[in-house]
Enzyme design. Sequence first.
Site: not given
Length: 327
Positions: A77, A228
Site C-alpha cells: 500500500c 491508491c
Amino acid sequence: MQLELIKCHGSGNDFLLIDEFNHDIHFTEEERALLAKHLCNRQTTLGADGILFFQKSDKADARMRVFNADGSEASMCGNGLRCVARYAFDVFKKPLMSIETMKAVLEVEKDKEIFEGIPTFRVEISPVSFHVKDLPLQIEDETLMNKELLELSDSLKFTALAVPNPHLVSIVSKEVLQTNVQEEIATVVNGPNKLFPDGVNVSFVYPIEKGHIFVRTFERGVGFTNACGTAMSASSLVTCLQGFNEVEKEINVYNPGGMVKCVVRQEDNKYKIDLIGNGTYVFKAKIEVNLDDPGNFSLLSKEEFAEENEQYQKLQEHVERYLSEKM
C-alpha cells in the site's frame, strides 16, 4: 484491552496505525482481520480504509502489514507506506530508512514539502511485473499491454501489471471518466469471474497535460477510494510506456483526495517508482476493545492534529482549483 492508535492518511486514503514495535501487543491473524472490519467501519467513531500494523523486522528498520477494511491483507500500500514512513521518522529520527513489506524491503525517506506545511515522504514502489501470472490474470498471452479485454469492453484498452499489488489500468477520455463504466468493470473483476480470480485494482487515467495526470481508482477490498498509492504509481508507469510522460521526470498525479508526485525509474528492462506525497496525522486516540467482540469498542480519548489538517485542506483547495481549470 486498551489500544493506542493514530488515524493518518496519504492523499485522503486513510488508515488506523497501531504500533506493535514499541508496545507489547500480540494479535492472531483472525484478530487482525476482525479489528480491520470493525474499527474501519465508517459508522463508528474511527472509520478508515484499513489498518497499518507497525512491527519489528529482522530485515529492515521496521515492518508494515496492511489490512483492508474488509479484513483482507494487502501485499502493498503506497499511501500507507508513506504514513508508516512518517511514523518511523518520528520514532527513529532517521531521514532514510527501510521498511519490510510482504513482497520486498523498500526504501523510504523524508522529502521536501509537496505543499507548504505538508509532511512529505518519498517511498519506493517495487517490484514491478507485467507477467499476467503475477496478478494473476487468466488469459493466453503472457502480458496485457495496452490491449482490449473484450470480456470487459470493446472500446477501452488495458494494461495489467503488479507493483506488487495487481492493477488494471486504462487511459481514458474525460467523457469516459464521467460515466459509470469504471464501476461496472471493477464490479465484474472483483466478483466471481474467470479473468481475475483474486480480484484487481482498476484505475482510469486521464492525461491532463505533459507531466500532469488524473487518476481514479476502484481499490480491491475497498471500492472507490480517495487515492491508491500503488495505483498512482502503476498509472504513472503506464503513461510513460504510452508516451504521455517520460521516465526519470516528475509526474504530478491528481486524485479525488489531493495529489502526489511520481518518478518512474528504469534500469535495463526493470522499473521501480518513487511515490512522493503527504503522510498526515488526523488524530490520535485510545480505545478499550475486546478482541473477541471488537465491534463494541469504547473511545477513551481523542486528540486532533488540527494544524496538519488545515494545511492539507489548503492543498486540496489548490488541487480543486487546478482541476476546475483543466478538466
